[in-house]
Design a protein around this motif. Structure first.
Motif, PDB file in Angstrom:
ATOM      1  N   THR A   1       0.919  -1.184  -0.078  1.00  0.00           N
ATOM      2  CA  THR A   1      -0.074  -0.074   0.051  1.00  0.00           C
ATOM      3  C   THR A   1       0.761   1.210   0.198  1.00  0.00           C
ATOM      4  O   THR A   1       1.766   1.383   1.011  1.00  0.00           O
ATOM      5  N   LEU A   2       0.670   2.120  -0.962  1.00  0.00           N
ATOM      6  CA  LEU A   2       1.467   3.381  -1.168  1.00  0.00           C
ATOM      7  C   LEU A   2       0.456   4.725  -0.742  1.00  0.00           C
ATOM      8  O   LEU A   2      -0.269   4.808  -1.262  1.00  0.00           O
ATOM      9  N   GLU A   3       1.236   5.246   0.139  1.00  0.00           N
ATOM     10  CA  GLU A   3       0.569   6.377   0.514  1.00  0.00           C
ATOM     11  C   GLU A   3       0.891   7.587  -0.364  1.00  0.00           C
ATOM     12  O   GLU A   3       2.190   7.885  -0.817  1.00  0.00           O
ATOM     13  N   LEU A   4      -0.088   8.520  -0.716  1.00  0.00           N
ATOM     14  CA  LEU A   4       0.042   9.719  -1.715  1.00  0.00           C
ATOM     15  C   LEU A   4      -0.534  10.755  -1.145  1.00  0.00           C
ATOM     16  O   LEU A   4      -1.515  10.675  -0.408  1.00  0.00           O
ATOM     17  N   PRO A   5      -0.174  11.948  -1.589  1.00  0.00           N
ATOM     18  CA  PRO A   5      -0.880  13.266  -1.298  1.00  0.00           C
ATOM     19  C   PRO A   5      -2.395  13.250  -1.785  1.00  0.00           C
ATOM     20  O   PRO A   5      -2.483  12.632  -2.799  1.00  0.00           O
ATOM     21  N   PRO A   6      -3.170  13.778  -0.869  1.00  0.00           N
ATOM     22  CA  PRO A   6      -4.556  13.797  -1.478  1.00  0.00           C
ATOM     23  C   PRO A   6      -4.793  14.485  -2.842  1.00  0.00           C
ATOM     24  O   PRO A   6      -5.767  13.890  -3.255  1.00  0.00           O
ATOM     25  N   HIS A   7      -3.875  15.209  -3.330  1.00  0.00           N
ATOM     26  CA  HIS A   7      -4.315  15.849  -4.614  1.00  0.00           C
ATOM     27  C   HIS A   7      -3.978  14.908  -5.829  1.00  0.00           C
ATOM     28  O   HIS A   7      -4.189  15.250  -6.982  1.00  0.00           O
ATOM     29  N   PHE A   8      -3.273  13.745  -5.625  1.00  0.00           N
ATOM     30  CA  PHE A   8      -2.829  12.846  -6.413  1.00  0.00           C
ATOM     31  C   PHE A   8      -3.935  12.329  -7.337  1.00  0.00           C
ATOM     32  O   PHE A   8      -4.915  11.544  -6.488  1.00  0.00           O
ATOM     33  N   LEU A   9      -4.388  12.637  -8.688  1.00  0.00           N
ATOM     34  CA  LEU A   9      -5.733  12.153  -9.240  1.00  0.00           C
ATOM     35  C   LEU A   9      -5.520  11.198 -10.169  1.00  0.00           C
ATOM     36  O   LEU A   9      -6.602  10.521 -10.725  1.00  0.00           O
ATOM     37  N   ILE A  10      -4.274  10.482 -10.448  1.00  0.00           N
ATOM     38  CA  ILE A  10      -4.094   9.487 -11.436  1.00  0.00           C
ATOM     39  C   ILE A  10      -4.648   8.165 -10.854  1.00  0.00           C
ATOM     40  O   ILE A  10      -4.187   7.791  -9.895  1.00  0.00           O
ATOM     41  N   ASP A  11      -5.650   7.537 -11.442  1.00  0.00           N
ATOM     42  CA  ASP A  11      -6.001   6.234 -11.038  1.00  0.00           C
ATOM     43  C   ASP A  11      -5.015   5.191 -11.169  1.00  0.00           C
ATOM     44  O   ASP A  11      -4.853   4.480 -10.111  1.00  0.00           O
ATOM     45  N   ARG A  12      -4.558   4.847 -12.210  1.00  0.00           N
ATOM     46  CA  ARG A  12      -3.702   3.837 -12.700  1.00  0.00           C
ATOM     47  C   ARG A  12      -2.269   4.340 -12.791  1.00  0.00           C
ATOM     48  O   ARG A  12      -1.874   5.332 -13.625  1.00  0.00           O
ATOM     49  N   ALA A  13      -1.133   4.021 -12.081  1.00  0.00           N
ATOM     50  CA  ALA A  13       0.101   4.509 -12.111  1.00  0.00           C
ATOM     51  C   ALA A  13       1.078   3.172 -12.464  1.00  0.00           C
ATOM     52  O   ALA A  13       0.818   2.225 -12.019  1.00  0.00           O
ATOM     53  N   LYS A  14       2.065   3.423 -13.158  1.00  0.00           N
ATOM     54  CA  LYS A  14       3.054   2.530 -13.363  1.00  0.00           C
ATOM     55  C   LYS A  14       4.074   2.282 -11.963  1.00  0.00           C
ATOM     56  O   LYS A  14       4.586   3.396 -11.303  1.00  0.00           O
ATOM     57  N   VAL A  15       4.401   0.784 -11.950  1.00  0.00           N
ATOM     58  CA  VAL A  15       5.276   0.779 -10.746  1.00  0.00           C
ATOM     59  C   VAL A  15       6.562   0.073 -11.066  1.00  0.00           C
ATOM     60  O   VAL A  15       6.431  -0.698 -12.050  1.00  0.00           O
ATOM     61  N   THR A  16       7.595   0.231 -10.643  1.00  0.00           N
ATOM     62  CA  THR A  16       8.976  -0.274 -10.950  1.00  0.00           C
ATOM     63  C   THR A  16       9.439  -0.603  -9.804  1.00  0.00           C
ATOM     64  O   THR A  16       9.367   0.245  -8.688  1.00  0.00           O
ATOM     65  N   ILE A  17      10.217  -1.570  -9.606  1.00  0.00           N
ATOM     66  CA  ILE A  17      11.027  -2.088  -8.325  1.00  0.00           C
ATOM     67  C   ILE A  17      12.373  -2.397  -8.734  1.00  0.00           C
ATOM     68  O   ILE A  17      12.643  -3.127  -9.753  1.00  0.00           O
TER      69      ILE A  17
ATOM     70  N   VAL B   1      13.842  -5.480 -11.157  1.00  0.00           N
ATOM     71  CA  VAL B   1      13.209  -6.837 -10.995  1.00  0.00           C
ATOM     72  C   VAL B   1      11.906  -6.833 -11.076  1.00  0.00           C
ATOM     73  O   VAL B   1      11.331  -8.140 -11.243  1.00  0.00           O
ATOM     74  N   TRP B   2      11.121  -6.038 -11.536  1.00  0.00           N
ATOM     75  CA  TRP B   2       9.636  -6.193 -11.673  1.00  0.00           C
ATOM     76  C   TRP B   2       9.106  -4.782 -12.020  1.00  0.00           C
ATOM     77  O   TRP B   2       9.549  -3.699 -11.481  1.00  0.00           O
ATOM     78  N   GLU B   3       8.157  -4.937 -12.865  1.00  0.00           N
ATOM     79  CA  GLU B   3       7.376  -3.843 -13.130  1.00  0.00           C
ATOM     80  C   GLU B   3       5.861  -4.132 -13.222  1.00  0.00           C
ATOM     81  O   GLU B   3       5.385  -5.384 -13.447  1.00  0.00           O
ATOM     82  N   GLY B   4       5.119  -3.151 -12.934  1.00  0.00           N
ATOM     83  CA  GLY B   4       3.658  -3.576 -12.806  1.00  0.00           C
ATOM     84  C   GLY B   4       2.656  -2.156 -12.644  1.00  0.00           C
ATOM     85  O   GLY B   4       3.067  -1.147 -12.863  1.00  0.00           O
ATOM     86  N   THR B   5       1.601  -2.272 -12.250  1.00  0.00           N
ATOM     87  CA  THR B   5       0.569  -1.214 -12.219  1.00  0.00           C
ATOM     88  C   THR B   5       0.002  -1.166 -10.919  1.00  0.00           C
ATOM     89  O   THR B   5      -0.299  -2.297 -10.150  1.00  0.00           O
ATOM     90  N   ALA B   6      -0.065   0.109 -10.207  1.00  0.00           N
ATOM     91  CA  ALA B   6      -0.949   0.323  -8.894  1.00  0.00           C
ATOM     92  C   ALA B   6      -2.179   0.963  -9.085  1.00  0.00           C
ATOM     93  O   ALA B   6      -2.369   1.671 -10.178  1.00  0.00           O
ATOM     94  N   VAL B   7      -3.211   0.425  -8.493  1.00  0.00           N
ATOM     95  CA  VAL B   7      -4.578   0.894  -8.752  1.00  0.00           C
ATOM     96  C   VAL B   7      -5.080   1.489  -7.298  1.00  0.00           C
ATOM     97  O   VAL B   7      -4.414   1.374  -6.358  1.00  0.00           O
ATOM     98  N   PRO B   8      -6.255   2.373  -7.198  1.00  0.00           N
ATOM     99  CA  PRO B   8      -6.689   2.719  -6.149  1.00  0.00           C
ATOM    100  C   PRO B   8      -7.048   1.804  -5.145  1.00  0.00           C
ATOM    101  O   PRO B   8      -7.550   0.687  -5.535  1.00  0.00           O
TER     102      PRO B   8
END
Length: 266
Positions: A171-187, A199-206
């Motif tokens: 679970t990733l905490e973000l500022p309240p003004h962040f409005l993009i629903d789906r974001a790219k994740v790289t690790i 080592v990994w790429e994926g998508t974060a969702v609300p």
């Protein structure tokens, strides 16, 4: 009267024949009587002492069924009129042939009148082990906040190495003004010098749309943030090391970075 000779000549009804078989298989005396009767029946046939009706019944079975015909020929080769002594040695093979013929008769009648399965007598279906769904593995959760230096983050954000079969909900905490629903994740996995290897790429969702279960919470703050994103990492990805997770816009811009450490399993 015991139906021994009618059974040997095949004149019993299927149900009566089956009942008689159950009896002589369980009763040694009855089985011995069956042997003697068959010996006498074959002897009388060879000596021409059967009635015309019994002779026709005998020939319908012992001349048409290969196993019984072979038995008859063996007895004929050893037969001496009015003497049974010479062909008693063939009884073991004859008994085996009789059992085979009986089994074939029962199979025929079973197939001719099959049992109709109903909701009351149908056995429960048990799928093969290979078709059964695997039991759900309870995931662990790691909650991360951005804007922490690596040294500070890996001290707070620690996760005991999960088993190779256990997924991890991050679970990733973000500022309240962040409005993009789906974001790219790289690790990236970091080495001792801080250099990263992807080592990994994926998508974060609300988080509200992704979480349908309540996994065990490990590490991170328990306070609810105003804006959360969730990414589910596959089993076996995280081993003992330091990691950098970057949350990015669809065009690749970094929104926030998160450091965390995976320690030895407890």
């Amino acid at each position: 009267m015991k139906p021994v000779q009618p059974y040997l000549l095949g004149t019993l009804e299927p149900a009566a024949a089956a009942a008689f078989e159950d009896k002589y298989f369980a009763d040694d005396l009855l089985f011995a009587e069956l042997q003697r009767t068959e010996e006498r029946l074959i002897t009388h046939y060879l000596e021409g002492r059967l009635s015309s009706g019994d002779r026709k019944l005998f020939e319908a079975r012992y001349l048409r069924i290969p196993e019984l015909r072979e038995k008859l020929e063996q007895v004929r080769a050893l037969h001496k009129p009015r003497s049974w002594t010479h062909y008693r040695l063939v009884w073991a093979a004859a008994a085996a042939a009789l059992v085979l013929v009986t089994a074939s008769t029962l199979l025929y009648w079973t197939q001719k009148s099959p049992t109709v399965l109903t909701a009351q007598n149908r056995p429960p279906f048990v799928p093969p082990l290979s078709d059964r769904p695997a039991a759900a593995v309870r995931p662990v959760e790691l909650r991360l906040a951005p804007l922490l230096t690596k040294d500070a983050a890996v001290t707070i954000n620690k996760l005991p190495a999960p088993s190779a079969a256990t997924p991890v909900d991050v679970t990733l905490e973000l500022p309240p003004h962040f409005l993009i629903d789906r974001a790219k994740v790289t690790i990236q996995r970091l080495d001792a010098n801080g250099a990263g290897q992807s080592v990994w790429e994926g998508t974060a969702v609300p988080s509200g749309a992704a979480r349908t279960r309540q996994p065990k919470r490990i590490g991170g703050s328990e306070e609810e943030a105003g804006n959360l994103r969730t990414v589910v990492l596959p089993p076996g990805l995280l081993t003992r090391a330091d990691y950098l997770l970057n949350l990015k816009t669809p065009d690749g811009g970094v929104i926030a970075s998160y450091y965390f450490r995976v320690t030895e399993a407890h």
